[in-house]
Motif scaffolding. Structure first.
Motif: not given
Length: 148
Positions: A76-78, A70-72, A68, A112
């Protein structure tokens, strides 16, 4: 070829560790099943990664490991598709494609925004596979590593 994909658990530790060891050997690392088993066990116990196994005749012949992130920009989670491996004798049967598709569904199931991955420039198989699966090459970024 008939296959089944399921999420790995601690009950699958020995099979998963063996595949993980073969994966590491593919990337020119020395064989160390016990250290790999400890690594996988820690990831599973701490909920730090999700692993899916592909089984043929109830034998694990490949896996994908997702971490896991997180996309800045999307906020969101990626998921980082960190490790993908199919035993050589089972390649060419669509099992890698199936593991990638399962990873995409995992994104949907967990809310995600997508998957990211990196692979070596010399990984000819992966560099042909990923674009076929809808991944876009990102030539705009430089990736750096710092190891202590």
């Amino acid at each position: 070829m008939e296959y089944k994909i399921r999420k790995a658990s601690l009950e699958d530790l020995n099979e998963t560790a063996e595949l993980f060891n073969q994966y590491r050997i593919f990337y020119r690392q020395e064989s160390d099943i016990e250290k790999g088993k400890s690594f996988i066990k820690e990831r599973l116990l701490n909920g730090e990664s999700d692993i899916f196994l592909v089984l043929v005749n109830n034998k694990a012949v490949g896996f994908v490991q997702l971490y896991k992130l997180f996309h800045y920009t999307k906020l969101q989670k990626q998921w980082l598709l960190s490790d993908l491996f199919v035993l050589p004798e089972y390649r060419g049967n669509g099992l890698s494609l199936a593991l990638i598709e399962r990873s995409k569904r995992w994104c949907e199931e967990t809310g995600a925004c997508g998957l990211m991955l990196e692979t070596e420039k010399t990984n000819d198989i992966g560099n042909k596979l990923y674009p076929r699966c809808g991944f876009e090459y990102d030539g705009a970024h430089n990736y750096y590593h710092w190891w202590k």
